[in-house]
Design an enzyme around this catalytic site. Structure first.
Site, PDB file in Angstrom:
ATOM      1  N   ARG A  11      25.503  16.878  56.095  1.00 30.54           N
ATOM      2  CA  ARG A  11      24.434  17.051  54.940  1.00 30.54           C
ATOM      3  C   ARG A  11      25.778  17.146  53.985  1.00 30.54           C
ATOM      4  O   ARG A  11      25.379  16.103  52.657  1.00 30.54           O
ATOM      5  CB  ARG A  11      24.076  18.763  54.387  1.00 30.54           C
ATOM      6  CG  ARG A  11      23.565  18.540  53.053  1.00 30.54           C
ATOM      7  CD  ARG A  11      23.084  19.693  52.189  1.00 30.54           C
ATOM      8  NE  ARG A  11      22.202  20.488  51.660  1.00 30.54           N
ATOM      9  CZ  ARG A  11      22.132  19.981  49.956  1.00 30.54           C
ATOM     10  NH1 ARG A  11      23.193  19.566  49.907  1.00 30.54           N
ATOM     11  NH2 ARG A  11      21.432  20.162  49.124  1.00 30.54           N
ATOM     12  N   CYS A  19      18.229  22.822  59.914  1.00 29.46           N
ATOM     13  CA  CYS A  19      17.580  23.554  61.632  1.00 29.46           C
ATOM     14  C   CYS A  19      15.940  24.785  60.707  1.00 29.46           C
ATOM     15  O   CYS A  19      16.413  25.157  59.958  1.00 29.46           O
ATOM     16  CB  CYS A  19      18.449  24.519  61.488  1.00 29.46           C
ATOM     17  SG  CYS A  19      18.193  25.051  63.628  1.00 29.46           S
ATOM     18  N   GLY A  65      25.152  24.807  57.293  1.00 31.91           N
ATOM     19  CA  GLY A  65      24.947  25.597  56.410  1.00 31.91           C
ATOM     20  C   GLY A  65      25.709  25.011  54.724  1.00 31.91           C
ATOM     21  O   GLY A  65      25.757  25.717  54.312  1.00 31.91           O
ATOM     22  N   GLU A  75      19.987  17.124  63.175  1.00 31.83           N
ATOM     23  CA  GLU A  75      19.951  16.537  64.688  1.00 31.83           C
ATOM     24  C   GLU A  75      18.674  17.150  65.752  1.00 31.83           C
ATOM     25  O   GLU A  75      18.952  16.675  66.573  1.00 31.83           O
ATOM     26  CB  GLU A  75      21.265  16.940  65.374  1.00 31.83           C
ATOM     27  CG  GLU A  75      21.557  18.037  65.710  1.00 31.83           C
ATOM     28  CD  GLU A  75      21.917  18.557  66.636  1.00 31.83           C
ATOM     29  OE1 GLU A  75      21.802  19.392  67.925  1.00 31.83           O
ATOM     30  OE2 GLU A  75      23.823  18.714  65.882  1.00 31.83           O
ATOM     31  N   GLY A  76      18.495  17.942  65.251  1.00 29.39           N
ATOM     32  CA  GLY A  76      16.870  18.648  65.658  1.00 29.39           C
ATOM     33  C   GLY A  76      15.422  17.627  65.357  1.00 29.39           C
ATOM     34  O   GLY A  76      14.451  17.974  65.978  1.00 29.39           O
ATOM     35  N   ARG A 113      19.232  16.725  74.072  1.00 28.10           N
ATOM     36  CA  ARG A 113      20.054  17.887  73.804  1.00 28.10           C
ATOM     37  C   ARG A 113      19.152  19.336  73.924  1.00 28.10           C
ATOM     38  O   ARG A 113      19.337  19.714  74.094  1.00 28.10           O
ATOM     39  CB  ARG A 113      19.874  17.973  72.682  1.00 28.10           C
ATOM     40  CG  ARG A 113      20.965  18.836  72.094  1.00 28.10           C
ATOM     41  CD  ARG A 113      21.812  18.800  71.350  1.00 28.10           C
ATOM     42  NE  ARG A 113      22.312  20.624  70.900  1.00 28.10           N
ATOM     43  CZ  ARG A 113      23.430  20.521  70.388  1.00 28.10           C
ATOM     44  NH1 ARG A 113      24.456  20.199  69.460  1.00 28.10           N
ATOM     45  NH2 ARG A 113      24.180  21.750  69.557  1.00 28.10           N
ATOM     46  N   ASN A 166      42.285  31.497  43.703  1.00 28.13           N
ATOM     47  CA  ASN A 166      42.069  32.251  42.915  1.00 28.13           C
ATOM     48  C   ASN A 166      42.059  33.763  43.329  1.00 28.13           C
ATOM     49  O   ASN A 166      41.886  34.938  43.136  1.00 28.13           O
ATOM     50  CB  ASN A 166      40.680  31.911  42.832  1.00 28.13           C
ATOM     51  CG  ASN A 166      40.730  31.228  41.403  1.00 28.13           C
ATOM     52  OD1 ASN A 166      40.113  30.451  41.799  1.00 28.13           O
ATOM     53  ND2 ASN A 166      41.669  31.103  40.531  1.00 28.13           N
TER      54      ASN A 166
END
Length: 182
Positions: free
Chosen positions: A64, A1, A42, A90-91, A100, A142
């Site tokens: 991703r 993005c 992200g 997507e953009g 969109r 952990n």
């Protein structure tokens, strides 16, 4: 993005997720209505999944992540000796998701908010998803948590410096590529 680059607006994913989760929890305490939250993008490394869950996400966008595998319909290409898979946000114009982002009338995307790019090829999903889940479970363990709800309730998120990240990795050594060792 690339919304922040294009428009100068937006927030970092971690900050947005933490603040939305806080508002969601306040809303739940007031109304009894629980609204699930999606961590929208992200995710680069497996541990990012655990971080998103710890910050309050109920589920994650993993475009991703999945784009790296054989099962993705994109082409595998060799770039400078490394295998990569095509990936686009997507953009992006390539995603043809202009509806969109429609500003009222044009039959095309006015400008892009996503990138057309490549991600490192990772083989088959079958060979990797178990590893990703093991990393998530091991990271939780952990930290002392056996369930996602324990993680979400008790995790402590700490801001670290970029130097700390370097020092927390293998550094000042030349790493061998295990794929080249016969």
């Amino acid at each position: 993005c690339i919304t922040r680059e294009q428009k100068g607006i937006g927030r970092g994913q971690a900050t947005a997720l933490i603040e939305v989760a806080k508002a969601r929890d306040e809303y739940f305490n007031e109304t009894g209505i629980y609204v699930p939250i999606c961590s929208d993008g992200g995710t680069v490394h497996d541990y990012h999944i655990t971080l998103a869950l710890a910050m309050g996400a109920d589920f994650l966008m993993l475009g991703r992540y999945f784009a790296r595998f054989d099962e993705s319909p994109t082409k595998k290409v060799n770039i400078n000796g490394n295998y990569m898979k095509e990936y686009w946000g997507e953009g992006s114009t390539r995603a043809k998701n202009w509806q969109r982002y429609d500003l009222g009338g044009d039959e095309k995307l006015s400008f892009e908010e996503g990138v057309d790019s490549f991600v490192p090829y990772a083989g088959s999903l079958e060979d990797n998803v178990g590893l990703s889940l093991s990393i998530v479970r091991s990271t939780m363990c952990n930290c002392g948590f056996l369930t996602i709800s324990e993680l979400q309730k008790n995790a402590k998120i700490t801001l670290v410096s970029s130097t700390s990240i370097v020092e927390g990795s293998a550094h000042d050594v030349l790493l061998k590529d295990s794929r080249q060792i016969l």
